[in-house]
Design a protein around this motif. Structure first.
Motif, PDB file in Angstrom:
ATOM      1  N   ALA A 143       0.826  -1.215   0.000  1.00  0.00           N
ATOM      2  CA  ALA A 143       0.000   0.000   0.000  1.00  0.00           C
ATOM      3  C   ALA A 143       0.857   1.262   0.000  1.00  0.00           C
ATOM      4  CB  ALA A 143      -0.929  -0.003   1.209  1.00  0.00           C
ATOM      5  N   LEU A 144       2.017   1.196   0.651  1.00  0.00           N
ATOM      6  CA  LEU A 144       2.916   2.352   0.709  1.00  0.00           C
ATOM      7  C   LEU A 144       3.735   2.533  -0.563  1.00  0.00           C
ATOM      8  CD1 LEU A 144       4.214   2.008   4.378  1.00  0.00           C
ATOM      9  CD2 LEU A 144       2.766   3.835   3.473  1.00  0.00           C
ATOM     10  N   GLY A 145       3.711   1.522  -1.427  1.00  0.00           N
ATOM     11  CA  GLY A 145       4.486   1.609  -2.655  1.00  0.00           C
ATOM     12  C   GLY A 145       5.913   1.141  -2.510  1.00  0.00           C
ATOM     13  N   ALA A 146       6.242   0.550  -1.350  1.00  0.00           N
ATOM     14  CA  ALA A 146       7.607   0.076  -1.134  1.00  0.00           C
ATOM     15  C   ALA A 146       7.902  -1.174  -1.950  1.00  0.00           C
ATOM     16  CB  ALA A 146       7.839  -0.199   0.351  1.00  0.00           C
ATOM     17  N   LEU A 147       6.873  -2.027  -2.138  1.00  0.00           N
ATOM     18  CA  LEU A 147       7.029  -3.267  -2.889  1.00  0.00           C
ATOM     19  C   LEU A 147       5.826  -3.458  -3.811  1.00  0.00           C
ATOM     20  CD1 LEU A 147       8.195  -5.653   0.000  1.00  0.00           C
ATOM     21  CD2 LEU A 147       9.651  -4.471  -1.656  1.00  0.00           C
ATOM     22  N   GLU A 148       6.051  -4.202  -4.894  1.00  0.00           N
ATOM     23  CA  GLU A 148       4.977  -4.486  -5.843  1.00  0.00           C
ATOM     24  C   GLU A 148       4.383  -5.875  -5.658  1.00  0.00           C
ATOM     25  OE1 GLU A 148       3.563  -2.511  -8.287  1.00  0.00           O
ATOM     26  OE2 GLU A 148       4.692  -0.917  -7.274  1.00  0.00           O
ATOM     27  N   ARG A 149       5.232  -6.860  -5.347  1.00  0.00           N
ATOM     28  CA  ARG A 149       4.784  -8.245  -5.166  1.00  0.00           C
ATOM     29  C   ARG A 149       5.536  -8.847  -3.990  1.00  0.00           C
ATOM     30  NH1 ARG A 149       5.786  -7.874 -10.472  1.00  0.00           N
ATOM     31  NH2 ARG A 149       7.700  -9.097 -10.274  1.00  0.00           N
ATOM     32  N   VAL A 150       4.792  -9.519  -3.129  1.00  0.00           N
ATOM     33  CA  VAL A 150       5.398 -10.110  -1.923  1.00  0.00           C
ATOM     34  C   VAL A 150       4.933 -11.553  -1.783  1.00  0.00           C
ATOM     35  CG1 VAL A 150       5.690  -9.929   0.577  1.00  0.00           C
ATOM     36  CG2 VAL A 150       5.377  -7.850  -0.792  1.00  0.00           C
ATOM     37  N   GLY A 177       2.139 -23.197   3.779  1.00  0.00           N
ATOM     38  CA  GLY A 177       1.245 -22.616   2.785  1.00  0.00           C
ATOM     39  C   GLY A 177       1.730 -21.219   2.451  1.00  0.00           C
ATOM     40  N   ALA A 178       1.455 -20.762   1.252  1.00  0.00           N
ATOM     41  CA  ALA A 178       1.991 -19.473   0.818  1.00  0.00           C
ATOM     42  C   ALA A 178       1.054 -18.784  -0.162  1.00  0.00           C
ATOM     43  CB  ALA A 178       3.364 -19.664   0.162  1.00  0.00           C
ATOM     44  N   VAL A 179       1.121 -17.456  -0.174  1.00  0.00           N
ATOM     45  CA  VAL A 179       0.411 -16.668  -1.180  1.00  0.00           C
ATOM     46  C   VAL A 179       1.363 -15.648  -1.781  1.00  0.00           C
ATOM     47  CG1 VAL A 179      -1.858 -16.897  -0.094  1.00  0.00           C
ATOM     48  CG2 VAL A 179      -0.407 -14.949   0.500  1.00  0.00           C
ATOM     49  N   VAL A 180       1.098 -15.302  -3.022  1.00  0.00           N
ATOM     50  CA  VAL A 180       1.758 -14.165  -3.663  1.00  0.00           C
ATOM     51  C   VAL A 180       0.771 -13.015  -3.653  1.00  0.00           C
ATOM     52  CG1 VAL A 180       2.699 -13.226  -5.806  1.00  0.00           C
ATOM     53  CG2 VAL A 180       3.251 -15.573  -5.124  1.00  0.00           C
ATOM     54  N   LEU A 181       1.190 -11.896  -3.080  1.00  0.00           N
ATOM     55  CA  LEU A 181       0.383 -10.682  -3.098  1.00  0.00           C
ATOM     56  C   LEU A 181       0.955  -9.716  -4.122  1.00  0.00           C
ATOM     57  CD1 LEU A 181      -0.073  -9.990   0.739  1.00  0.00           C
ATOM     58  CD2 LEU A 181      -1.566 -11.290  -0.792  1.00  0.00           C
ATOM     59  N   ARG A 182       0.084  -9.069  -4.875  1.00  0.00           N
ATOM     60  CA  ARG A 182       0.509  -8.058  -5.848  1.00  0.00           C
ATOM     61  C   ARG A 182      -0.225  -6.758  -5.579  1.00  0.00           C
ATOM     62  NH1 ARG A 182      -3.674  -6.948  -9.093  1.00  0.00           N
ATOM     63  NH2 ARG A 182      -5.213  -8.597  -9.535  1.00  0.00           N
ATOM     64  N   ALA A 183       0.318  -5.673  -6.093  1.00  0.00           N
ATOM     65  CA  ALA A 183      -0.360  -4.384  -5.974  1.00  0.00           C
ATOM     66  C   ALA A 183      -1.595  -4.370  -6.866  1.00  0.00           C
ATOM     67  CB  ALA A 183       0.592  -3.265  -6.367  1.00  0.00           C
ATOM     68  N   GLY A 184      -2.697  -3.892  -6.307  1.00  0.00           N
ATOM     69  CA  GLY A 184      -3.937  -3.803  -7.068  1.00  0.00           C
ATOM     70  C   GLY A 184      -4.863  -2.789  -6.443  1.00  0.00           C
ATOM     71  N   HIS A 185      -6.156  -3.001  -6.630  1.00  0.00           N
ATOM     72  CA  HIS A 185      -7.153  -2.056  -6.130  1.00  0.00           C
ATOM     73  C   HIS A 185      -8.121  -2.737  -5.167  1.00  0.00           C
ATOM     74  CE1 HIS A 185      -5.745   0.931  -8.995  1.00  0.00           C
ATOM     75  NE2 HIS A 185      -5.761  -0.016  -9.916  1.00  0.00           N
ATOM     76  N   ALA A 186      -8.666  -1.964  -4.261  1.00  0.00           N
ATOM     77  CA  ALA A 186      -9.520  -2.498  -3.199  1.00  0.00           C
ATOM     78  C   ALA A 186     -10.794  -3.145  -3.722  1.00  0.00           C
ATOM     79  CB  ALA A 186      -9.860  -1.384  -2.206  1.00  0.00           C
ATOM     80  N   ASP A 187     -11.241  -2.775  -4.932  1.00  0.00           N
ATOM     81  CA  ASP A 187     -12.491  -3.334  -5.449  1.00  0.00           C
ATOM     82  C   ASP A 187     -12.282  -4.624  -6.237  1.00  0.00           C
ATOM     83  OD1 ASP A 187     -11.201  -2.210  -7.595  1.00  0.00           O
ATOM     84  OD2 ASP A 187     -12.907  -1.012  -8.290  1.00  0.00           O
ATOM     85  N   GLU A 188     -11.052  -5.114  -6.318  1.00  0.00           N
ATOM     86  CA  GLU A 188     -10.773  -6.360  -7.022  1.00  0.00           C
ATOM     87  C   GLU A 188     -11.051  -7.568  -6.131  1.00  0.00           C
ATOM     88  OE1 GLU A 188      -7.133  -6.810  -9.432  1.00  0.00           O
ATOM     89  OE2 GLU A 188      -6.554  -4.845  -8.627  1.00  0.00           O
TER      90      GLU A 188
END
Length: 342
Positions: free
Chosen positions: A133-140, A168-179
């Motif tokens: 959310a802060l823009g520090a990372l794009e995918r975690v 267990g693991a997830v990949v998070l990416r930058a996106g929008h709250a309505d997705e």
């Protein structure tokens, strides 16, 4: 102050994976070693089997397997950061996450561990969401991995019956709250005054073991005060769930699935009753895998998605409770992803 270009930025689940070790321990296996039985274990925990690592394996091995599947599920070969939630790091120092990142071929990305016991995965989602959310990372890549078989007293029928190993693991990416897949608001909390309810007394800076100052045998193993943990787990997860539902603008009736930390089937049932959620909406895989600590929520999500119970657009409530004491919850609409498990 949030930069204008980042105002609507949210963390979105782009991929999910899990892994369980090959070795399965049944209740009958435990009954052959300890004063217990299949009926005793099932009636108190709802657990029938659990997976444990083989000699020579470690938490990082679980994390790498789950992480690689989450990356494949997301269709991306790399990420900008790696978080590993675990109570059983490979070593006290250094953290396990940098080794996992290296073995996954992710280069010199920032990587660190999160120690929030069974709440670790939810804490990891919150930290990663903040960085995105802060823009520090794009995918975690956020991994929950634990090998509890390495910290249990082999003579303790209670803890050995409850806990299993997995990741267990997830990949998070930058996106929008309505997705679909966007993580909603978080509720996190802790109560260090009750730290002794779930603990390993020895091995840290407070009670170090050395040839000149040996510790009690039982102090090197995981210890849990079951009745008090039960009461606090039900209360804290229920309170946290209500809080995060309010922040999300949801009611209990809006929730399609509750995915709580798989601590004990009786705890899952009690949380459902406290929230007023029908039992069929509570995801449970504890009968097959036991309590896998930080790995339990992503393992349950993978199982539910692979079975078809969890479908794109479904409203999901995540809630967890663990040592510390710690607890946390969040919400999301399930995304259209391909879950990859063992």
């Amino acid at each position: 102050m949030v930069q204008p270009g980042l105002r609507d930025r949210s963390a979105v689940i782009a991929g999910i994976g899990s892994w369980l070790p090959n070795h399965v321990v049944t209740n009958e296996d435990l009954a052959a070693q300890l004063d217990t039985s299949d009926e005793w274990i099932r009636s108190r925990t709802g657990i029938g089997t659990r997976h444990v690592i083989d000699e020579g394996m470690a938490t990082s091995d679980l994390a790498v397997e789950a992480g690689s599947r989450a990356l494949k599920s997301a269709g991306c070969p790399d990420v900008d950061g790696v978080l590993v939630a675990t109570t059983t790091p490979d070593r006290p120092c250094p953290a396990t996450a940098p080794d996992v990142a290296s073995r996954l071929g992710l280069g010199s990305v920032p990587a660190f561990d999160i120690a929030a016991v069974c709440s670790g995965f939810v804490y990891g989602l919150a930290v990663a969401s903040g960085l995105i959310a802060l823009g520090a990372l794009e995918r975690v890549l956020v991994i929950g991995a634990d090998a509890y078989s390495t910290i249990l007293d082999p003579r303790d029928r209670t803890t050995r019956a409850v806990f299993g190993d997995g990741a267990g693991a997830v990949v998070l990416r930058a996106g929008h709250a309505d997705e679909d897949g966007a993580l909603g608001p978080f509720d996190l909390g802790s109560d260090g005054a009750l730290a002794d309810l779930i603990t390993i007394p020895a091995g840290g800076s407070r009670q170090r073991s050395s040839p000149d100052r040996p510790v009690e045998r039982e102090d090197v193993y995981f210890q849990m005060q079951g009745k008090k943990v039960f009461k606090n787990a039900v209360a804290r997860m229920s309170e946290s769930a209500r809080e995060v539902l309010g922040r999300s603008g949801w009611t209990v009736e809006d929730v399609d699935h509750v995915v709580a930390h798989q601590a004990n089937q009786r705890i899952l049932n009690a949380v459902a009753a406290e929230l007023g959620v029908p039992g069929e909406r509570v995801v449970s895989n504890i009968e097959r895998v036991g309590n896998t600590s930080a790995a339990s929520i992503p393992l349950a999500l993978v199982d539910a998605a692979r079975s078809g119970a969890l479908r794109p657009g479904d409203r999901v409530l995540l809630t967890a409770f663990g040592g510390g004491l710690t607890w946390g919850s969040t919400t999301l609409r399930w995304p259209d992803v391909v879950p990859l498990g063992r």
